[in-house]
Design a protein around this motif. Sequence first.
Motif, PDB file in Angstrom:
ATOM      1  N   GLU A  72       0.829  -1.207   0.000  1.00  0.00           N
ATOM      2  CA  GLU A  72       0.000   0.000   0.000  1.00  0.00           C
ATOM      3  C   GLU A  72       0.866   1.261   0.000  1.00  0.00           C
ATOM      4  O   GLU A  72       0.537   2.252  -0.676  1.00  0.00           O
ATOM      5  N   LEU A  73       1.981   1.224   0.713  1.00  0.00           N
ATOM      6  CA  LEU A  73       2.887   2.369   0.714  1.00  0.00           C
ATOM      7  C   LEU A  73       3.445   2.631  -0.679  1.00  0.00           C
ATOM      8  O   LEU A  73       3.582   3.786  -1.101  1.00  0.00           O
ATOM      9  N   ALA A  74       3.779   1.555  -1.386  1.00  0.00           N
ATOM     10  CA  ALA A  74       4.291   1.712  -2.747  1.00  0.00           C
ATOM     11  C   ALA A  74       3.235   2.333  -3.659  1.00  0.00           C
ATOM     12  O   ALA A  74       3.534   3.234  -4.452  1.00  0.00           O
ATOM     13  N   LEU A  75       2.010   1.870  -3.551  1.00  0.00           N
ATOM     14  CA  LEU A  75       0.936   2.435  -4.378  1.00  0.00           C
ATOM     15  C   LEU A  75       0.691   3.900  -4.034  1.00  0.00           C
ATOM     16  O   LEU A  75       0.472   4.733  -4.920  1.00  0.00           O
ATOM     17  N   ASP A  76       0.738   4.230  -2.747  1.00  0.00           N
ATOM     18  CA  ASP A  76       0.512   5.610  -2.317  1.00  0.00           C
ATOM     19  C   ASP A  76       1.612   6.550  -2.808  1.00  0.00           C
ATOM     20  O   ASP A  76       1.400   7.761  -2.937  1.00  0.00           O
ATOM     21  N   ALA A  77       2.806   5.990  -3.083  1.00  0.00           N
ATOM     22  CA  ALA A  77       3.934   6.817  -3.513  1.00  0.00           C
ATOM     23  C   ALA A  77       3.903   7.133  -5.006  1.00  0.00           C
ATOM     24  O   ALA A  77       4.712   7.920  -5.495  1.00  0.00           O
ATOM     25  N   LEU A  87      -0.877   5.656 -14.405  1.00  0.00           N
ATOM     26  CA  LEU A  87      -1.011   5.272 -13.005  1.00  0.00           C
ATOM     27  C   LEU A  87      -1.403   3.807 -12.887  1.00  0.00           C
ATOM     28  O   LEU A  87      -0.847   3.055 -12.075  1.00  0.00           O
ATOM     29  N   ALA A  88      -2.326   3.380 -13.733  1.00  0.00           N
ATOM     30  CA  ALA A  88      -2.764   1.982 -13.718  1.00  0.00           C
ATOM     31  C   ALA A  88      -1.624   1.046 -14.085  1.00  0.00           C
ATOM     32  O   ALA A  88      -1.434   0.008 -13.462  1.00  0.00           O
ATOM     33  N   THR A  89      -0.828   1.423 -15.089  1.00  0.00           N
ATOM     34  CA  THR A  89       0.280   0.572 -15.527  1.00  0.00           C
ATOM     35  C   THR A  89       1.295   0.370 -14.413  1.00  0.00           C
ATOM     36  O   THR A  89       1.753  -0.751 -14.164  1.00  0.00           O
ATOM     37  N   GLU A  90       1.655   1.461 -13.738  1.00  0.00           N
ATOM     38  CA  GLU A  90       2.608   1.362 -12.625  1.00  0.00           C
ATOM     39  C   GLU A  90       2.021   0.518 -11.493  1.00  0.00           C
ATOM     40  O   GLU A  90       2.714  -0.310 -10.897  1.00  0.00           O
ATOM     41  N   ASP A 120      -7.461  -7.959  -5.028  1.00  0.00           N
ATOM     42  CA  ASP A 120      -8.791  -7.741  -5.619  1.00  0.00           C
ATOM     43  C   ASP A 120      -9.381  -6.407  -5.174  1.00  0.00           C
ATOM     44  O   ASP A 120      -9.948  -5.661  -5.986  1.00  0.00           O
ATOM     45  N   GLY A 121      -9.246  -6.108  -3.881  1.00  0.00           N
ATOM     46  CA  GLY A 121      -9.798  -4.859  -3.368  1.00  0.00           C
ATOM     47  C   GLY A 121      -9.077  -3.636  -3.911  1.00  0.00           C
ATOM     48  O   GLY A 121      -9.706  -2.636  -4.270  1.00  0.00           O
ATOM     49  N   ALA A 122      -7.735  -3.724  -3.992  1.00  0.00           N
ATOM     50  CA  ALA A 122      -6.953  -2.584  -4.468  1.00  0.00           C
ATOM     51  C   ALA A 122      -7.183  -2.335  -5.956  1.00  0.00           C
ATOM     52  O   ALA A 122      -7.264  -1.185  -6.400  1.00  0.00           O
ATOM     53  N   ILE A 123      -7.294  -3.408  -6.739  1.00  0.00           N
ATOM     54  CA  ILE A 123      -7.534  -3.253  -8.177  1.00  0.00           C
ATOM     55  C   ILE A 123      -8.883  -2.587  -8.424  1.00  0.00           C
ATOM     56  O   ILE A 123      -9.024  -1.735  -9.307  1.00  0.00           O
ATOM     57  N   ALA A 124      -9.880  -2.963  -7.643  1.00  0.00           N
ATOM     58  CA  ALA A 124     -11.228  -2.414  -7.830  1.00  0.00           C
ATOM     59  C   ALA A 124     -11.254  -0.898  -7.629  1.00  0.00           C
ATOM     60  O   ALA A 124     -12.148  -0.212  -8.150  1.00  0.00           O
ATOM     61  N   ASN A 125     -10.283  -0.368  -6.898  1.00  0.00           N
ATOM     62  CA  ASN A 125     -10.244   1.070  -6.632  1.00  0.00           C
ATOM     63  C   ASN A 125      -9.477   1.862  -7.687  1.00  0.00           C
ATOM     64  O   ASN A 125      -9.414   3.096  -7.608  1.00  0.00           O
ATOM     65  N   GLN A 139      -7.156  -8.589 -13.029  1.00  0.00           N
ATOM     66  CA  GLN A 139      -8.259  -9.063 -12.188  1.00  0.00           C
ATOM     67  C   GLN A 139      -8.542 -10.535 -12.490  1.00  0.00           C
ATOM     68  O   GLN A 139      -8.724 -11.351 -11.581  1.00  0.00           O
ATOM     69  N   GLY A 140      -8.583 -10.860 -13.774  1.00  0.00           N
ATOM     70  CA  GLY A 140      -8.800 -12.249 -14.163  1.00  0.00           C
ATOM     71  C   GLY A 140      -7.678 -13.154 -13.699  1.00  0.00           C
ATOM     72  O   GLY A 140      -7.932 -14.278 -13.261  1.00  0.00           O
ATOM     73  N   ARG A 141      -6.457 -12.638 -13.768  1.00  0.00           N
ATOM     74  CA  ARG A 141      -5.325 -13.453 -13.311  1.00  0.00           C
ATOM     75  C   ARG A 141      -5.422 -13.735 -11.819  1.00  0.00           C
ATOM     76  O   ARG A 141      -5.120 -14.835 -11.358  1.00  0.00           O
ATOM     77  N   SER A 142      -5.851 -12.740 -11.046  1.00  0.00           N
ATOM     78  CA  SER A 142      -6.012 -12.946  -9.613  1.00  0.00           C
ATOM     79  C   SER A 142      -7.041 -14.035  -9.328  1.00  0.00           C
ATOM     80  O   SER A 142      -6.819 -14.919  -8.483  1.00  0.00           O
TER      81      SER A 142
END
Length: 243
Positions: A72-77, A87-90, A120-125, A139-142
């Motif tokens: 989560e810290l990495a995503l927030d950065a 943003l989605a690609t990173e 799953d939860g993070a991707i949905a956001n 999402q499908g891979r998960s």
Amino acid sequence: MALFSISELAELEDKIEYLKLAKERLEQAEKSMGDELKFKVLEGLVRVELELFAEMDAEDKGKVEDVQSRLELALDALPKEEQSEELATESLGIFDLALSLVDSRRLSENSSFKLLSWVDGAIANLPDAETNPEIRTIQGRSKWVFSGILLDQQDDETGKVPREDDLLKSLRDTSTILHGIESVEALLLRGEVLLNLGNIVDGEDQQEKHYAEAVQIFKQVQEKDKLPEQFVQFLEDFGAEED
């Protein structure tokens, strides 16, 4: 990340020490880096911590929630001024690291399910989560990784799966998510899902329906790229019947 690369070649005991040292160096770098480079440092920390979590003995692992916090810290950065597509690609790179670890089957089932739930939860956001084909593919891979864990529990003699209802739902959800995405990765994934659905569902008509769909998808892949060997025999056997 040189220490992390060395750790991939080291014996287990040395590997853990290399990973711990790499983590320490990256944490030091995180404190001195500006915002532009901070995400790359945190991405490196995610790689190290995920690998460290997998390699250490159970009593030393700590909690999977600690790993999720690092993710989560990495995503927030991520620089928020980036366009949504960038943003989605990173972000997907972070999710890919977590899914690859779960897919390696080196975590406990409990830790695996917790990480998958977090993904799953993070991707949905993410922005455009329902329309972006790259986001839908991961999402499908998960869902497929979750299905794979359940498939691992299949009885070799009877073919029964302890959580068959959960497995069927997961496979069907995966197929729905990937439907209409034309990339080779998504097509291969959906074809494999349909092949497994055909192996599990009751009723010859339903089995043949899923096999036929898988055949058509694998033929689409062949038009774009080389079909992986594990699907070639299926296509030759069942595809001949379809023709």
